[in-house]
Write a protein that holds these residues in place. Structure first.
Motif, mmCIF file in Angstrom:
data_model
loop_
_atom_site.group_PDB
_atom_site.id
_atom_site.type_symbol
_atom_site.label_atom_id
_atom_site.label_comp_id
_atom_site.label_asym_id
_atom_site.label_seq_id
_atom_site.Cartn_x
_atom_site.Cartn_y
_atom_site.Cartn_z
ATOM 1 N N SER A 233 0.813 -1.308 0.088
ATOM 2 C CA SER A 233 -0.015 -0.056 -0.104
ATOM 3 C C SER A 233 0.861 1.125 -0.066
ATOM 4 C CB SER A 233 -1.066 0.007 1.057
ATOM 5 O OG SER A 233 -0.210 0.082 2.435
ATOM 6 N N LEU A 234 2.085 1.321 0.487
ATOM 7 C CA LEU A 234 2.708 2.358 0.557
ATOM 8 C C LEU A 234 3.894 2.478 -0.539
ATOM 9 C CD1 LEU A 234 3.798 2.413 4.384
ATOM 10 C CD2 LEU A 234 2.315 3.779 3.310
ATOM 11 N N GLN A 235 3.843 1.196 -1.511
ATOM 12 C CA GLN A 235 4.827 1.098 -2.545
ATOM 13 C C GLN A 235 6.258 1.193 -2.078
ATOM 14 O OE1 GLN A 235 3.272 4.013 -5.374
ATOM 15 N NE2 GLN A 235 1.465 2.344 -5.964
ATOM 16 N N ILE A 236 6.588 0.442 -1.038
ATOM 17 C CA ILE A 236 7.981 0.536 -0.526
ATOM 18 C C ILE A 236 8.317 -1.111 -0.558
ATOM 19 C CG2 ILE A 236 8.008 2.642 0.579
ATOM 20 C CD1 ILE A 236 7.494 1.377 3.174
ATOM 21 N N SER A 237 9.646 -1.044 -0.140
ATOM 22 C CA SER A 237 10.103 -2.322 0.125
ATOM 23 C C SER A 237 9.578 -3.160 1.376
ATOM 24 C CB SER A 237 11.764 -2.413 0.322
ATOM 25 O OG SER A 237 12.142 -3.570 0.772
ATOM 26 N N VAL A 238 9.551 -4.345 1.133
ATOM 27 C CA VAL A 238 8.806 -5.334 2.353
ATOM 28 C C VAL A 238 10.051 -5.199 3.342
ATOM 29 C CG1 VAL A 238 8.489 -7.559 3.053
ATOM 30 C CG2 VAL A 238 7.668 -7.054 1.088
ATOM 31 N N LEU A 239 11.412 -5.041 3.082
ATOM 32 C CA LEU A 239 12.219 -4.820 4.137
ATOM 33 C C LEU A 239 12.140 -3.682 4.901
ATOM 34 C CD1 LEU A 239 15.492 -6.295 2.099
ATOM 35 C CD2 LEU A 239 14.051 -7.283 3.790
ATOM 36 N N THR A 240 11.921 -2.542 4.343
ATOM 37 C CA THR A 240 11.763 -1.244 5.060
ATOM 38 C C THR A 240 10.633 -1.339 6.137
ATOM 39 O OG1 THR A 240 12.445 -0.105 3.063
ATOM 40 C CG2 THR A 240 11.316 1.169 4.711
ATOM 41 N N VAL A 241 9.601 -2.042 5.807
ATOM 42 C CA VAL A 241 8.443 -2.181 6.777
ATOM 43 C C VAL A 241 8.809 -3.159 7.950
ATOM 44 C CG1 VAL A 241 6.128 -2.976 7.094
ATOM 45 C CG2 VAL A 241 6.725 -1.665 5.030
ATOM 46 N N GLN A 242 9.599 -4.240 7.539
ATOM 47 C CA GLN A 242 10.145 -5.185 8.462
ATOM 48 C C GLN A 242 11.141 -4.529 9.456
ATOM 49 O OE1 GLN A 242 9.617 -8.672 8.890
ATOM 50 N NE2 GLN A 242 10.643 -8.131 10.634
ATOM 51 N N LYS A 243 11.911 -3.511 9.086
ATOM 52 C CA LYS A 243 12.642 -2.853 9.779
ATOM 53 C C LYS A 243 11.878 -1.905 10.828
ATOM 54 C CE LYS A 243 17.118 -0.154 9.889
ATOM 55 N NZ LYS A 243 18.112 0.511 8.903
ATOM 56 N N ALA A 244 10.924 -1.012 10.362
ATOM 57 C CA ALA A 244 9.993 -0.392 11.210
ATOM 58 C C ALA A 244 9.236 -1.196 12.125
ATOM 59 C CB ALA A 244 9.026 0.309 10.305
ATOM 60 N N TYR A 245 8.703 -2.368 11.871
ATOM 61 C CA TYR A 245 8.201 -3.244 12.795
ATOM 62 C C TYR A 245 9.113 -3.675 13.799
ATOM 63 C CZ TYR A 245 3.369 -3.299 10.555
ATOM 64 O OH TYR A 245 2.250 -3.064 10.151
ATOM 65 N N ASP A 246 10.406 -3.974 13.511
ATOM 66 C CA ASP A 246 11.494 -4.557 14.475
ATOM 67 C C ASP A 246 11.630 -3.569 15.287
ATOM 68 O OD1 ASP A 246 11.546 -7.012 13.079
ATOM 69 O OD2 ASP A 246 13.498 -6.600 12.008
ATOM 70 N N LEU A 247 11.889 -2.411 14.900
ATOM 71 C CA LEU A 247 11.909 -1.130 15.702
ATOM 72 C C LEU A 247 11.012 -1.085 16.741
ATOM 73 C CD1 LEU A 247 13.937 0.998 16.597
ATOM 74 C CD2 LEU A 247 12.790 2.387 14.859
ATOM 75 N N LEU A 248 9.540 -1.126 16.320
ATOM 76 C CA LEU A 248 8.571 -1.011 17.044
ATOM 77 C C LEU A 248 8.475 -2.260 18.243
ATOM 78 C CD1 LEU A 248 5.937 0.048 14.481
ATOM 79 C CD2 LEU A 248 6.471 1.366 16.563
ATOM 80 N N GLY B 219 8.929 -2.028 22.498
ATOM 81 C CA GLY B 219 7.815 -2.611 23.140
ATOM 82 C C GLY B 219 6.604 -2.088 22.686
ATOM 83 N N PHE B 220 6.473 -1.561 21.640
ATOM 84 C CA PHE B 220 5.068 -1.187 21.052
ATOM 85 C C PHE B 220 4.052 -2.055 20.665
ATOM 86 C CE2 PHE B 220 7.179 2.726 21.697
ATOM 87 C CZ PHE B 220 6.342 3.852 22.062
ATOM 88 N N ILE B 221 4.746 -3.151 19.838
ATOM 89 C CA ILE B 221 4.168 -4.139 19.370
ATOM 90 C C ILE B 221 4.613 -5.619 19.767
ATOM 91 C CG2 ILE B 221 3.308 -2.670 17.332
ATOM 92 C CD1 ILE B 221 5.611 -4.215 15.726
ATOM 93 N N GLU B 222 3.810 -6.413 19.552
ATOM 94 C CA GLU B 222 4.168 -7.853 19.818
ATOM 95 C C GLU B 222 4.091 -8.769 18.323
ATOM 96 O OE1 GLU B 222 1.766 -8.842 22.960
ATOM 97 O OE2 GLU B 222 2.984 -7.765 24.431
ATOM 98 N N THR B 223 4.785 -9.691 18.318
ATOM 99 C CA THR B 223 4.444 -10.266 17.099
ATOM 100 C C THR B 223 4.350 -11.908 17.284
ATOM 101 O OG1 THR B 223 6.214 -9.114 15.681
ATOM 102 C CG2 THR B 223 5.744 -11.111 14.649
#
Length: 124
Positions: free
Chosen positions: A45-60, A64-68
């Motif tokens: 949806s953002l038209q960016i790399s999956v790796l970029t979103v993965q890095k954002a989620y890893d940081l979150l 302690g903001f999100i759990e996987t």
């Protein structure tokens, strides 16, 4: 959840994503247990790399903001708000300490500092 990223800023895309998700969590727009979009769907949806979103989620997740949960996805963590507020307060204290040292060495009074802080805080 709405995320907007821009290539015209100096901030990396993953930081833009994580900052916006944090803001939505802190404002209550995203609540504990709410699911986040899958990494692939957000990247698409953002038209960016999956790796970029993965890095954002890893940081979150690190912060302690999100759990996987394997096979289920990423969810807003229940313990994020207190942790985040404490971290932000530490950062503010560090900046205040630096500002106080500058004010003292420059002979700026506490009243002037309070007036300046009030003015800056209430500024739009």
């Amino acid at each position: 959840m709405e995320i907007v990223v821009s290539n015209k800023t100096s901030r990396p895309l993953y930081e833009q994503i994580s900052t916006q998700v944090r803001a939505q969590i802190m404002s209550g727009e995203l609540k504990a247990g709410d699911p986040l979009p899958s990494i692939r769907s957000l990247a698409r949806s953002l038209q960016i790399s999956v790796l970029t979103v993965q890095k954002a989620y890893d940081l979150l997740q690190t912060d302690g903001f999100i759990e996987t949960t394997a096979g289920k996805g990423c969810f807003v963590s229940a313990q994020n708000q207190d942790f985040y507020l404490e971290e932000q307060q530490k950062k503010i204290e560090e900046h205040f300490t630096e500002a106080i040292e500058i004010a003292r060495t420059s002979g700026i009074s506490l009243d002037k500092m309070l007036n300046l802080l009030t003015l800056l805080y209430e500024e739009d």
